[in-house]
Scaffold this motif. Structure first.
Motif, short mmCIF file in Angstrom:
data_model
loop_
_atom_site.label_atom_id
_atom_site.label_comp_id
_atom_site.label_asym_id
_atom_site.label_seq_id
_atom_site.Cartn_x
_atom_site.Cartn_y
_atom_site.Cartn_z
N ALA A 185 4.82 26.49 -21.13
CA ALA A 185 3.43 26.93 -20.97
C ALA A 185 2.48 25.73 -21.01
CB ALA A 185 3.07 27.94 -22.06
N LEU A 186 2.76 24.77 -21.92
CA LEU A 186 1.94 23.56 -21.98
C LEU A 186 2.03 22.76 -20.68
CD1 LEU A 186 0.06 21.72 -23.56
CD2 LEU A 186 2.10 20.59 -24.51
N ALA A 187 3.22 22.70 -20.10
CA ALA A 187 3.39 22.00 -18.82
C ALA A 187 2.57 22.68 -17.72
CB ALA A 187 4.87 21.94 -18.43
N LEU A 188 2.57 24.00 -17.70
CA LEU A 188 1.76 24.73 -16.71
C LEU A 188 0.27 24.46 -16.92
CD1 LEU A 188 3.64 28.18 -16.70
CD2 LEU A 188 3.68 26.43 -14.90
N VAL A 189 -0.16 24.50 -18.18
CA VAL A 189 -1.57 24.21 -18.49
C VAL A 189 -1.93 22.79 -18.06
CG1 VAL A 189 -3.21 23.85 -20.39
CG2 VAL A 189 -1.77 25.89 -20.36
N LEU A 190 -1.02 21.84 -18.31
CA LEU A 190 -1.27 20.45 -17.92
C LEU A 190 -1.44 20.32 -16.40
CD1 LEU A 190 -1.40 17.40 -18.57
CD2 LEU A 190 1.08 17.37 -18.28
N LEU A 191 -0.54 20.93 -15.64
CA LEU A 191 -0.63 20.85 -14.18
C LEU A 191 -1.92 21.46 -13.65
CD1 LEU A 191 3.05 21.69 -13.21
CD2 LEU A 191 1.89 19.50 -12.89
N VAL A 192 -2.26 22.63 -14.16
CA VAL A 192 -3.49 23.29 -13.71
C VAL A 192 -4.71 22.48 -14.15
CG1 VAL A 192 -4.92 25.36 -14.02
CG2 VAL A 192 -2.48 25.59 -13.57
N GLY A 193 -4.66 21.94 -15.36
CA GLY A 193 -5.77 21.12 -15.84
C GLY A 193 -5.96 19.87 -15.00
N LEU A 194 -4.88 19.20 -14.66
CA LEU A 194 -4.98 18.01 -13.81
C LEU A 194 -5.51 18.36 -12.43
CD1 LEU A 194 -1.70 16.12 -14.79
CD2 LEU A 194 -4.06 15.48 -15.37
N GLN A 195 -5.10 19.50 -11.90
CA GLN A 195 -5.60 19.95 -10.61
C GLN A 195 -7.11 20.19 -10.68
OE1 GLN A 195 -4.76 19.94 -7.68
NE2 GLN A 195 -6.04 21.42 -6.64
N VAL A 211 -9.19 18.72 -12.73
CA VAL A 211 -9.85 17.41 -12.84
C VAL A 211 -9.96 16.76 -11.46
CG1 VAL A 211 -9.56 15.06 -13.73
CG2 VAL A 211 -9.26 17.01 -15.25
N VAL A 212 -8.87 16.78 -10.69
CA VAL A 212 -8.91 16.19 -9.35
C VAL A 212 -9.91 16.92 -8.47
CG1 VAL A 212 -7.56 15.85 -7.24
CG2 VAL A 212 -6.59 15.20 -9.44
N ALA A 213 -9.91 18.25 -8.50
CA ALA A 213 -10.84 19.03 -7.69
C ALA A 213 -12.28 18.76 -8.11
CB ALA A 213 -10.52 20.52 -7.80
N TRP A 214 -12.54 18.73 -9.39
CA TRP A 214 -13.89 18.47 -9.90
C TRP A 214 -14.36 17.08 -9.48
CZ3 TRP A 214 -16.27 15.04 -13.21
CH2 TRP A 214 -17.53 15.41 -13.67
N THR A 215 -13.48 16.10 -9.63
CA THR A 215 -13.82 14.72 -9.30
C THR A 215 -14.12 14.57 -7.80
OG1 THR A 215 -12.43 13.92 -11.10
CG2 THR A 215 -13.01 12.33 -9.40
N THR A 216 -13.27 15.13 -6.96
CA THR A 216 -13.46 14.95 -5.52
C THR A 216 -14.65 15.71 -4.98
OG1 THR A 216 -11.87 16.70 -5.02
CG2 THR A 216 -11.04 14.43 -5.06
N THR A 217 -15.06 16.77 -5.65
CA THR A 217 -16.25 17.50 -5.17
C THR A 217 -17.55 16.87 -5.66
OG1 THR A 217 -16.11 19.07 -7.01
CG2 THR A 217 -15.08 19.72 -4.92
N ARG A 218 -17.48 16.08 -6.70
CA ARG A 218 -18.70 15.46 -7.25
C ARG A 218 -18.91 14.01 -6.82
NH1 ARG A 218 -17.69 19.77 -9.44
NH2 ARG A 218 -18.92 21.07 -10.72
N TRP A 219 -17.84 13.30 -6.54
CA TRP A 219 -17.94 11.90 -6.13
C TRP A 219 -17.23 11.70 -4.80
CZ3 TRP A 219 -16.37 11.94 -11.62
CH2 TRP A 219 -17.47 11.78 -12.46
N PRO A 220 -17.98 11.64 -3.71
CA PRO A 220 -17.37 11.48 -2.38
C PRO A 220 -16.44 10.26 -2.29
CG PRO A 220 -19.68 12.02 -2.18
CD PRO A 220 -19.43 11.79 -3.64
N ALA A 221 -16.74 9.20 -3.01
CA ALA A 221 -15.88 8.01 -2.95
C ALA A 221 -14.49 8.33 -3.48
CB ALA A 221 -16.50 6.87 -3.75
#
Length: 180
Positions: free
Chosen positions: A68-78, A80-90
């Motif tokens: 369950a922690l591994a699933l939470v980690l994968l979803v959490g990282l996803q 973070v990547v989605a949040w980062t790419t939508t807020r910083w075009p670079a």
């Protein structure tokens, strides 16, 4: 081996059901983007989630809590990547590939095909799949960042504003048409 023990079967049923529920809850909380195939990172997360669920189900060496922690980690990282790419075009340019214009107004861009390792027959297949039978009547074919091919008929091209984020397309529009 066909059968080891009833306990092993019971573990698969109990852990599998609870891991499945945990995954469904995580996916509902994280939103549709987690399983969207918008880019390579999205695909990796989708495959990794499936692999992790299979490991939780079949490996007695992995506890339900670890899985369950591994699933939470994968979803959490996803997230973070989605949040980062939508807020910083670079960051989007670093983490995802840009769409590529493969065909413009019926003319195949051979260099783009070579660079992206797309064959002319794959390009024609995408044109046929779109319902077009004549390449000269296709306004644009774009290799998207998720690997799919988008086909825009010439009759639907309009001012080509949908191609504003496709490198090389913005300066290829009709004279007098403004880009969005």
């Amino acid at each position: 081996m066909w059968f080891d023990a009833w306990g092993d079967l019971g573990r698969v049923l109990a852990v599998g059901a609870s891991a499945y529920v945990a995954l469904v809850v995580l996916l509902r909380v994280s939103g549709k983007r987690t399983l969207a195939k918008l880019n390579a990172f999205d695909l990796v997360v989708t495959v990794a989630l499936g692999s992790t669920l299979a490991t939780i189900l079949l490996s007695s060496d992995v506890s339900w809590a670890e899985g369950a922690l591994a699933l939470v980690l994968l979803v959490g990282l996803q997230l973070v990547v989605a949040w980062t790419t939508t807020r910083w075009p670079a960051s989007r340019r670093v983490l995802t590939s840009a769409p590529t214009l493969l065909l413009w107004r019926g003319e195949v861009r051979e260099e783009a095909l070579r660079t992206q390792r797309v064959s002319p027959s794959e390009l024609r297949q995408a044109v046929r799949a779109s319902g077009a039978g004549d390449v000269s009547r296709v306004g644009a074919v774009v290799l998207e960042s998720d690997g799919s091919l988008s086909v825009v008929p010439e009759s639907s091209l309009g001012d080509a504003s949908a191609l504003a984020d496709v490198p090389g397309a913005a300066r290829r529009g009709r004279p007098g048409h403004r880009r969005a």
